[in-house]
Design a protein around this motif. Structure first.
Motif, PDB file in Angstrom:
ATOM      1  N   ARG A 282      41.273  50.369  33.889  1.00 26.56           N
ATOM      2  CA  ARG A 282      40.933  50.419  32.461  1.00 26.56           C
ATOM      3  C   ARG A 282      40.380  51.782  32.088  1.00 26.56           C
ATOM      4  NH1 ARG A 282      39.130  44.952  32.455  1.00 26.56           N
ATOM      5  NH2 ARG A 282      37.176  45.729  33.259  1.00 26.56           N
TER       6      ARG A 282
ATOM      7  N   ARG B 196      35.685  47.736  42.052  1.00 24.17           N
ATOM      8  CA  ARG B 196      36.718  46.738  41.684  1.00 24.17           C
ATOM      9  C   ARG B 196      37.067  46.846  40.203  1.00 24.17           C
ATOM     10  NH1 ARG B 196      38.604  44.806  46.102  1.00 24.17           N
ATOM     11  NH2 ARG B 196      37.140  44.132  47.712  1.00 24.17           N
ATOM     12  N   ASP B 197      36.056  47.155  39.407  1.00 22.67           N
ATOM     13  CA  ASP B 197      36.304  47.344  37.980  1.00 22.67           C
ATOM     14  C   ASP B 197      37.175  48.586  37.743  1.00 22.67           C
ATOM     15  OD1 ASP B 197      35.845  46.607  35.218  1.00 22.67           O
ATOM     16  OD2 ASP B 197      34.731  48.497  35.101  1.00 22.67           O
TER      17      ASP B 197
ATOM     18  N   ALA C  14      39.291  49.717  39.773  1.00 22.82           N
ATOM     19  CA  ALA C  14      40.633  49.412  40.290  1.00 22.82           C
ATOM     20  C   ALA C  14      41.500  48.695  39.251  1.00 22.82           C
ATOM     21  CB  ALA C  14      40.543  48.595  41.568  1.00 22.82           C
ATOM     22  N   THR C  15      40.897  48.166  38.186  1.00 19.36           N
ATOM     23  CA  THR C  15      41.709  47.588  37.104  1.00 19.36           C
ATOM     24  C   THR C  15      42.385  48.694  36.287  1.00 19.36           C
ATOM     25  OG1 THR C  15      39.943  47.635  35.454  1.00 19.36           O
ATOM     26  CG2 THR C  15      40.079  45.654  36.831  1.00 19.36           C
TER      27      THR C  15
END
Ligand code: ADP
Ligand code: MG
Length: 266
Positions: free
Chosen positions: A103, A97-98, A100-101
């Motif tokens: 960044r 999920r991180d 998927a940001t």
């Protein structure tokens, strides 16, 4: 008395011609409708212009996205929403999920998805790549074997520089299935050069069934493997997916049913 109507009609034709000349074709097409709406809803000039240009901007964005998606060559239409985390306890949901940001694209970090066949490595890589394309980034999906073959062909045809430039281009490059097929020596070297020229510049997602400890033997050349790992891992998120094969789930259920059936008869 028909003079004002005439000049209004001429002005409308002129405006439409301006829009077409500027290749704002969607706005040109929507012009009569927006003018009708402006009259009916008593829109201010600003509101009417905003509504007209919004149509053009939306259409342009859609065209650009479609072109990025065509370029990306994603093998499936998968998104992260299609990934069933409960079916794959071996994957770190928080990490995915991180990622998927997106960044990780900002500091040119890489992503390594490591695990046996069928655990969803390609699906996750495709889902992240799609999210990046939708966010406006240039993305390209390939397999390690295909990358090696393309580079081999380019070398023979004297297009080495241009193929290297091609693989350096995308903001996100996905290299799927490293280790499934043995790479020829020039393939391993091409892969290293691609990784090396992207290093610290743009992100690469790599999926592999070969555990990092076994890369040296998988590549034949321990030095190339070490140099490649060095660049890949310097700034990277490594997601080891060690769970059941989703592909075999159906078969397992099937086998289970069969076994139960046989046992019931016995
Ligand atoms: P890998 O690349 O690890 O071999 P894939 O990503 O190709 O595995 O997944 C194999 C098949 O199983 C694909 O059809 C994929 O859509 C499906 N799949 C795998 N994991 C999941 C999951 N957690 N949720 C939904 N579908 C999954
Ligand atoms: Mg795969």
């Amino acid at each position: 008395m028909t003079q004002p109507a005439n000049s209004e009609a001429r002005r409308y034709q002129q405006l439409r011609a301006h829009l077409c000349y500027l290749k704002l074709n969607d706005a040109a097409e929507a012009l009569p409708r927006i003018l009708d709406e402006a009259r009916a809803e008593r829109l201010t000039l600003t509101a009417a212009l905003e509504r007209l240009l919004d149509i053009e901007v939306t259409a342009t964005e859609a065209r650009k996205l479609a072109s990025r998606m065509r370029f990306a060559c994603l093998p499936e239409p998968w998104t992260l929403a299609d990934f069933d985390f409960s079916a794959q306890p071996g994957v770190d949901e928080k990490l995915i999920r991180d990622l998927a940001t997106l960044r990780f694209l900002d500091d040119a970090s890489n992503v390594l998805l490591v695990g046996p066949p069928g655990v969803g490595k390609t699906m996750l890589a495709v889902a992240l790549a799609r999210a990046a394309a939708e966010a406006g980034h240039r993305v390209y999906f390939t397999t390690a074997a295909d990358l090696a073959a393309k580079c081999h062909k380019a070398a023979i045809e004297g297009r080495w520089t241009s193929i290297m430039r091609f693989f350096a281009g995308p903001r996100l490059l996905v290299i799927d299935e490293l280790g499934y097929l043995p790479l020829p020596a020039d393939g391993a070297s091409a892969l290293f050069q691609v990784i090396n020229q992207r290093y610290l510049r743009s992100s690469t997602i790599l999926t592999t069934n070969v555990g990092i400890a076994d890369w040296a033997s998988a590549f034949g050349d321990a030095t190339v493997a070490a140099a490649m790992l060095d660049r890949l891992l310097h700034r990277a998120a490594v997601a080891g997916i060690d769970g059941p094969s989703y592909r075999l789930r159906a078969h397992q259920t099937h086998a289970h049913t069969l076994r139960n059936g046989v046992n019931a008869h016995a």
